[in-house]
Design an enzyme around this catalytic site. Sequence first.
Site, short mmCIF file in Angstrom:
data_model
loop_
_atom_site.label_atom_id
_atom_site.label_comp_id
_atom_site.label_asym_id
_atom_site.label_seq_id
_atom_site.Cartn_x
_atom_site.Cartn_y
_atom_site.Cartn_z
N GLY A 141 2.34 8.33 -1.83
CA GLY A 141 3.74 7.99 -2.10
C GLY A 141 4.34 7.09 -1.01
O GLY A 141 5.27 6.34 -1.26
N ALA A 176 3.50 12.00 -0.65
CA ALA A 176 4.35 13.08 -1.14
C ALA A 176 3.91 14.38 -0.46
O ALA A 176 2.77 14.49 0.00
CB ALA A 176 4.22 13.20 -2.65
N GLU A 186 -4.72 9.87 -3.42
CA GLU A 186 -4.47 10.95 -4.39
C GLU A 186 -5.75 11.46 -5.04
O GLU A 186 -5.88 12.64 -5.35
CB GLU A 186 -3.50 10.46 -5.49
CG GLU A 186 -2.07 10.25 -5.03
CD GLU A 186 -1.79 8.85 -4.49
OE1 GLU A 186 -2.76 8.13 -4.14
OE2 GLU A 186 -0.61 8.48 -4.41
N GLU A 229 3.47 3.73 -2.06
CA GLU A 229 4.26 3.41 -3.25
C GLU A 229 5.71 3.11 -2.87
O GLU A 229 6.36 2.24 -3.47
CB GLU A 229 4.16 4.57 -4.26
CG GLU A 229 2.76 4.66 -4.86
CD GLU A 229 2.54 5.92 -5.67
OE1 GLU A 229 2.85 7.02 -5.18
OE2 GLU A 229 2.04 5.81 -6.81
#
Length: 259
Positions: free
Chosen positions: A110, A67, A133, A113
């Site tokens: 992300g 992200a 993260e 993911e």
Amino acid sequence: MKNELVLVDTQIRPGVALLRLNRPKELNALNLQLMAELRDALAILDKDENVRAMVLTGNEKAFAAGADIHQMSGKGAIDMLLIDQFATWEQIRRLKKPLIAAVSGFVLGGGNELVMHCDLVVASETARFGQPEILLGIMPGAGGTQRLTRQIGKVNAMEMVLTGQPVSAKQALAWGLVNRVVPVEVYLDEALRLASEIALRAPLAVRLAKESVLKAQDSNLSEGLEFERKNFYMLFASADQKEGMDAFVNKRPPQFTGS
Ligand code: HXC
């Protein structure tokens, strides 16, 4: 919305659509605009009867480095809640057609993911998978503790999530995070080949089979078996079941129509 952060090619192979994440300078960091474009493009392709399988890729250097940290850095908890970015991810989770990831380079946060939202994954030998993260003082939020644990098991997920260190494509293959690892020159071709193969199959059977496999991640065995059985029965109402079995009996290739 003008599509610029996600490029779509529906001519690449019959029945196959290719989506390419297109923020190369930022290593395809997943900002909100990119995710919205991706969601919208996928929704259109999911309804397009000429498309039977979709391939999602980035570039050789990065599938996606996670992200967008710049976009998140100044936000508070309530900002994040109101942005509600996971509604977008939820729509991607509910796609009916197979989505195949073709990944190389950084597959982080992300990005990893997003890969776990795909149904099959082809990785280049240079791909590196991680959930970093924890190094930013946060934790995964789009399935990186839940899907990852179901997929690679508790201790492996713990290692990735708690250390934040990436693993190689070879390790990802051994842990069941990807289907296959191929040289960087051919990872996209291999994903497109897989997509073309699936595009020849009976679309209704593909759709219900995908739903059924996903159900296994999300239910106990009895519920899953019941769901599978109903989908199995339902396919006997399709023209493609008649076509597939008639073709076998008469020793000819089937012509599936999706009806
Ligand atoms: C925003 C990013 C970015 C990211 C890289 N960039 N990753 N921008 N968000 N996640 C930008 C950098 O700022 C830089 O732009 C350019 O991309 C190139 O990156 P460099 O760091 O210069 O490249 P390199 O030295 O090769 O290092 C590559 C890297 C590193 C190891 C991948 O960029 C990195 O650690 N990125 C962050 C990875 C990460 O923590 N991902 C998890 C994010 S959180 P400029 O303009 O500065 O040159 C997350 C939560 C998901 O994903 C929650 C659910 C949605």
